[in-house]
Structures are given as C-alpha cells and as structure tokens.
Write a protein that holds these residues in place. Structure first.
Motif, PDB file in Angstrom:
ATOM      1  N   ALA A  95       0.841  -1.206   0.000  1.00  0.00           N
ATOM      2  CA  ALA A  95       0.000   0.000   0.000  1.00  0.00           C
ATOM      3  C   ALA A  95       0.873   1.252   0.000  1.00  0.00           C
ATOM      4  O   ALA A  95       0.598   2.211  -0.729  1.00  0.00           O
ATOM      5  CB  ALA A  95      -0.914  -0.011   1.231  1.00  0.00           C
ATOM      6  N   ALA A  96       1.945   1.250   0.787  1.00  0.00           N
ATOM      7  CA  ALA A  96       2.829   2.432   0.837  1.00  0.00           C
ATOM      8  C   ALA A  96       3.479   2.665  -0.523  1.00  0.00           C
ATOM      9  O   ALA A  96       3.634   3.800  -0.964  1.00  0.00           O
ATOM     10  CB  ALA A  96       3.894   2.248   1.911  1.00  0.00           C
ATOM     11  N   LEU A  97       3.850   1.573  -1.186  1.00  0.00           N
ATOM     12  CA  LEU A  97       4.492   1.698  -2.501  1.00  0.00           C
ATOM     13  C   LEU A  97       3.465   2.004  -3.602  1.00  0.00           C
ATOM     14  O   LEU A  97       3.815   2.560  -4.637  1.00  0.00           O
ATOM     15  CB  LEU A  97       5.231   0.399  -2.852  1.00  0.00           C
ATOM     16  N   GLY A  98       2.215   1.596  -3.357  1.00  0.00           N
ATOM     17  CA  GLY A  98       1.180   1.809  -4.379  1.00  0.00           C
ATOM     18  C   GLY A  98       1.427   1.007  -5.641  1.00  0.00           C
ATOM     19  O   GLY A  98       1.118   1.446  -6.746  1.00  0.00           O
ATOM     20  N   LEU A  99       2.007  -0.185  -5.480  1.00  0.00           N
ATOM     21  CA  LEU A  99       2.350  -1.013  -6.638  1.00  0.00           C
ATOM     22  C   LEU A  99       1.552  -2.319  -6.612  1.00  0.00           C
ATOM     23  O   LEU A  99       1.344  -2.900  -5.546  1.00  0.00           O
ATOM     24  CB  LEU A  99       3.845  -1.360  -6.613  1.00  0.00           C
ATOM     25  N   ASP A 100       1.160  -2.792  -7.802  1.00  0.00           N
ATOM     26  CA  ASP A 100       0.473  -4.089  -7.883  1.00  0.00           C
ATOM     27  C   ASP A 100       1.451  -5.223  -7.603  1.00  0.00           C
ATOM     28  O   ASP A 100       1.075  -6.252  -7.049  1.00  0.00           O
ATOM     29  CB  ASP A 100      -0.101  -4.298  -9.293  1.00  0.00           C
ATOM     30  N   VAL A 101       2.690  -5.031  -8.036  1.00  0.00           N
ATOM     31  CA  VAL A 101       3.699  -6.085  -7.886  1.00  0.00           C
ATOM     32  C   VAL A 101       4.978  -5.467  -7.334  1.00  0.00           C
ATOM     33  O   VAL A 101       5.429  -4.426  -7.818  1.00  0.00           O
ATOM     34  CB  VAL A 101       4.006  -6.752  -9.249  1.00  0.00           C
ATOM     35  N   VAL A 102       5.541  -6.122  -6.317  1.00  0.00           N
ATOM     36  CA  VAL A 102       6.847  -5.709  -5.786  1.00  0.00           C
ATOM     37  C   VAL A 102       7.889  -6.617  -6.443  1.00  0.00           C
ATOM     38  O   VAL A 102       7.730  -7.836  -6.482  1.00  0.00           O
ATOM     39  CB  VAL A 102       6.873  -5.840  -4.248  1.00  0.00           C
ATOM     40  N   ASP A 103       8.960  -6.020  -6.951  1.00  0.00           N
ATOM     41  CA  ASP A 103       9.925  -6.807  -7.731  1.00  0.00           C
ATOM     42  C   ASP A 103      10.712  -7.781  -6.867  1.00  0.00           C
ATOM     43  O   ASP A 103      10.950  -8.922  -7.263  1.00  0.00           O
ATOM     44  CB  ASP A 103      10.878  -5.864  -8.467  1.00  0.00           C
ATOM     45  N   LEU A 104      11.155  -7.316  -5.710  1.00  0.00           N
ATOM     46  CA  LEU A 104      12.002  -8.157  -4.859  1.00  0.00           C
ATOM     47  C   LEU A 104      11.672  -7.854  -3.398  1.00  0.00           C
ATOM     48  O   LEU A 104      11.705  -6.685  -2.981  1.00  0.00           O
ATOM     49  CB  LEU A 104      13.481  -7.832  -5.156  1.00  0.00           C
ATOM     50  N   TYR A 105      11.336  -8.904  -2.654  1.00  0.00           N
ATOM     51  CA  TYR A 105      10.948  -8.735  -1.242  1.00  0.00           C
ATOM     52  C   TYR A 105      11.885  -9.592  -0.406  1.00  0.00           C
ATOM     53  O   TYR A 105      12.048 -10.797  -0.670  1.00  0.00           O
ATOM     54  CB  TYR A 105       9.497  -9.191  -1.067  1.00  0.00           C
ATOM     55  N   LEU A 106      12.511  -8.961   0.595  1.00  0.00           N
ATOM     56  CA  LEU A 106      13.522  -9.646   1.409  1.00  0.00           C
ATOM     57  C   LEU A 106      13.097  -9.705   2.876  1.00  0.00           C
ATOM     58  O   LEU A 106      12.457  -8.771   3.376  1.00  0.00           O
ATOM     59  CB  LEU A 106      14.857  -8.887   1.349  1.00  0.00           C
ATOM     60  N   ILE A 107      13.523 -10.749   3.575  1.00  0.00           N
ATOM     61  CA  ILE A 107      13.469 -10.748   5.043  1.00  0.00           C
ATOM     62  C   ILE A 107      14.663  -9.917   5.502  1.00  0.00           C
ATOM     63  O   ILE A 107      15.809 -10.263   5.206  1.00  0.00           O
ATOM     64  CB  ILE A 107      13.568 -12.177   5.620  1.00  0.00           C
ATOM     65  N   HIS A 108      14.417  -8.821   6.208  1.00  0.00           N
ATOM     66  CA  HIS A 108      15.485  -7.847   6.488  1.00  0.00           C
ATOM     67  C   HIS A 108      16.592  -8.452   7.368  1.00  0.00           C
ATOM     68  O   HIS A 108      17.771  -8.262   7.103  1.00  0.00           O
ATOM     69  CB  HIS A 108      14.871  -6.613   7.157  1.00  0.00           C
ATOM     70  N   TRP A 109      16.190  -9.158   8.417  1.00  0.00           N
ATOM     71  CA  TRP A 109      17.141  -9.836   9.322  1.00  0.00           C
ATOM     72  C   TRP A 109      16.544 -11.180   9.713  1.00  0.00           C
ATOM     73  O   TRP A 109      15.324 -11.288   9.859  1.00  0.00           O
ATOM     74  CB  TRP A 109      17.382  -9.008  10.596  1.00  0.00           C
ATOM     75  N   PRO A 110      17.377 -12.212   9.944  1.00  0.00           N
ATOM     76  CA  PRO A 110      16.813 -13.537  10.292  1.00  0.00           C
ATOM     77  C   PRO A 110      16.170 -13.589  11.669  1.00  0.00           C
ATOM     78  O   PRO A 110      15.291 -14.418  11.897  1.00  0.00           O
ATOM     79  CB  PRO A 110      18.037 -14.463  10.216  1.00  0.00           C
ATOM     80  N   MET A 111      16.601 -12.724  12.581  1.00  0.00           N
ATOM     81  CA  MET A 111      16.040 -12.697  13.939  1.00  0.00           C
ATOM     82  C   MET A 111      15.978 -14.096  14.561  1.00  0.00           C
ATOM     83  O   MET A 111      14.891 -14.585  14.932  1.00  0.00           O
ATOM     84  CB  MET A 111      14.627 -12.080  13.916  1.00  0.00           C
ATOM     85  N   PRO A 112      17.121 -14.791  14.699  1.00  0.00           N
ATOM     86  CA  PRO A 112      17.101 -16.159  15.237  1.00  0.00           C
ATOM     87  C   PRO A 112      16.493 -16.225  16.636  1.00  0.00           C
ATOM     88  O   PRO A 112      15.902 -17.248  17.007  1.00  0.00           O
ATOM     89  CB  PRO A 112      18.585 -16.567  15.239  1.00  0.00           C
ATOM     90  N   GLU A 113      16.585 -15.141  17.392  1.00  0.00           N
ATOM     91  CA  GLU A 113      16.017 -15.138  18.748  1.00  0.00           C
ATOM     92  C   GLU A 113      14.490 -15.198  18.718  1.00  0.00           C
ATOM     93  O   GLU A 113      13.849 -15.622  19.667  1.00  0.00           O
ATOM     94  CB  GLU A 113      16.517 -13.934  19.561  1.00  0.00           C
ATOM     95  N   VAL A 114      13.888 -14.766  17.606  1.00  0.00           N
ATOM     96  CA  VAL A 114      12.425 -14.860  17.440  1.00  0.00           C
ATOM     97  C   VAL A 114      12.064 -16.247  16.897  1.00  0.00           C
ATOM     98  O   VAL A 114      11.054 -16.843  17.278  1.00  0.00           O
ATOM     99  CB  VAL A 114      11.920 -13.737  16.496  1.00  0.00           C
TER     100      VAL A 114
END
Ligand SMILES: NC(=O)c1ccc[n+]([C@@H]2O[C@H](COP(=O)([O-])OP(=O)(O)OC[C@H]3O[C@@H](n4cnc5c(N)ncnc54)[C@H](OP(=O)(O)O)[C@@H]3O)[C@@H](O)[C@H]2O)c1
Length: 262
Positions: A95-114
């Motif tokens: 919604a913030a990007l206002g795009l139908d398709v996002v080209d590349l989506y990443l997990i920012h950090w693995p957060m192993p503690e979570v």
C-alpha cells in the motif's frame, strides 16, 4: 533498460548497480530518487523499516521512467516475523508503494532469537505464487539459515543482501551463494564513504584509471560478482557511483584492494 549490466535473478535480471535509499525522506527524498532514476539507476533498495517506501514510489513516478523498467526492493521488518504477520506486513508495504507487484521482497534480518523466519518465508512463497512479488530473498542470513529455508520449504532465496565492502569481502559466504545460485548483494559497499576515501592504495589505483576512489571500490565489488547498492543524496555522487562499468581492475589491483585491512 539502461546499459548497466545485469545478473540473472530468479526468472528475471537485476542491474548490478542500484540506489540505496536509507535516509532519503520527504520531498527531498522523492526528488533524490527521481534524479537518480533519470541519471540511469533502475534498481532501488528500500525497506519498511526505512520509513520511506512512499517517497521511493513517488520518486519512481516523478522520474517519468516507465514502471516496468524499474526494479524495487523492499524488506520485511524484524517485528513482523510469522506467517500471518508477514502477509499483513506485506499488505502495508504494498500500500505504501502503491504497486500491484513488488519486484524483490527480502526478510530484512533472520532474527534467530524470534525463531520464525521459516514461517515468514512460507508466507513470502505464497505471495510470490499469487503474483504479488516477482522474486523473494533474504538479508543478513548465514549459510546455515539459508540451508534451513531450503530444507523446510524446498525454496532457496534468489538473493542475499549482506554487508560487503573492502575489508569485509565475505569470501566464504560468496562461495556458498555461488554454489547455490544465489545473487550476492552488497550493502554499505562504500563502507559509509569514510576511510576508503583516504587510502593510498585505493588512491593510486584510482589515479591509474582516472576515476574516483568510490568507483574503484565499487568496481572491486562488481568484479567479485556482486550487486552493489551505494547510497548518496547528491546527484553528482549518485552519477559517479553509477559510472563503474567503463574500466576494469587488473588481478593485481583486485588482490591489493582485497588485502587492505581498514
Ligand atoms: N539490509 C540491511 O541490513 C542494510 C543495512 C545497511 C544498508 N542497507 C542498504 O544499503 C544502502 C547503502 O549502504 P549505506 O548507506 O550503509 O552505506 P554506503 O552506500 O556504503 O555509504 C553511504 C555514505 O557514503 C556517502 N557517499 C556516497 N557516495 C559517495 C561518493 N561518491 N563520494 C563520497 N561519499 C559518498 C554518502 O553521503 P552523501 O549522501 O552525502 O553522498 C553516505 O554518507 C542503504 O542505503 C540501504 O539501502 C541495507
């Protein structure tokens, strides 16, 4: 597309130089993104955590360059790990990007503690299969964490975005990525624009090629086979960071730069 070379990325291609956008905010940020695109950038790196997805998207629109020529990356924040949480978080980014398709989506950090990055990955596979994301990847992941994604879901990330610059060449991780067909993307490729600007070895090589210190260290990154996403707020520095494909470092120059300990 411009004449920036590309590497394969899942079923697509990714330009080897992109624009980091951390800290590019408000109206100036929109203008800085638009200026960079007009100068030839086609890959843009943002994150929900940077709070500037809307500015990046506005800059894309303002640039006048067709949407299909641009590749935008955004990232899942650390607080949103989990299956349902990832689906909801992606809705917010989209919604913030206002795009139908996002080209590349990443997990920012693995957060192993979570301990929920596999759940997030499963949700991202669903979003990709629904056509809302073109390629999925990770950031700051170790080989062990990527192995776990593959073991539990059968899906490898298309790309891993990691800190990589002179003095931190991530040799073992790059070898692992190469074996698995994963693109290595270097963040902070200029090492924040500090010590490398004054290094005499870098200065000597820059003088030999008639280029800037920034172009030497970015070129070193490219010749290691990585994608770079330098950030600059300044149009001149943005353009200089993009002009890194017209010269080649020799093997000796590559080795001298790799030996630097800063
Ligand atoms: N996945 C992650 O966890 C993660 C973490 C950190 C960063 N990133 C991404 O990687 C991008 C780049 O990393 P970064 O911002 O940490 O560091 P960077 O790109 O290595 O360095 C940025 C700094 O260098 C300066 N600079 C840029 N070009 C220059 C040039 N040609 N000459 C002199 N100084 C120059 C910039 O100042 P001016 O603006 O004044 O030019 C800025 O202060 C970020 O924007 C973000 O998109 C991802």
């Amino acid at each position: 597309m411009t004449d920036i070379p590309t590497l394969p990325l899942a079923h697509d291609r990714i330009p080897v130089v992109g624009l980091g956008t951390y800290g590019l905010f408000k109206e100036r940020g929109v203008e800085q993104v638009a200026t960079a695109i007009r100068a030839g950038y086609r890959l843009l790196d943002t994150a929900q955590g940077y709070g500037n997805e809307a500015e990046v998207a506005a800059g894309m629109r303002e640039s006048g360059v067709p949407r299909e020529e641009l590749l935008v990356t955004t990232k899942l924040p650390n607080d949103d790990h989990g299956y349902d949480e990832t689906l909801a978080s992606f809705d917010r980014s989209q919604a913030a990007l206002g795009l139908d398709v996002v080209d590349l989506y990443l997990i920012h950090w693995p957060m192993p503690e979570v301990g929920r990055f596999v759940e997030s990955w499963t949700a991202m596979i669903r979003l990709r299969d629904e056509g809302r994301i073109r390629a999925i990847g990770v950031s700051n992941f170790s080989p062990e964490q990527i192995d776990r994604l593959e073991r539990e879901t059968g899906e490898l990330p298309a790309l891993n975005q990691v800190e990589l610059h002179v003095g931190l060449d991530q040799a073992a991780l790059r070898r692992y990525h190469e074996d698995k067909g994963i693109v290595t993307e270097s963040y902070s490729p200029l090492k924040h624009g500090s010590a490398l600007a004054k290094d005499p070895v870098v200065a000597r090589i820059a003088a030999a090629h008639g280029v800037g210190w920034n172009q030497v260290v970015l070129r070193w990154n490219l010749q290691l086979g990585t994608v770079v996403i330098p950030r600059s707020t300044d149009p001149g520095r943005q353009a200089s960071n993009l002009a890194v494909t017209g010269f080649e470092l020799t093997d000796d120059e590559m080795a001298a730069i790799s030996a630097l300990r800063l």
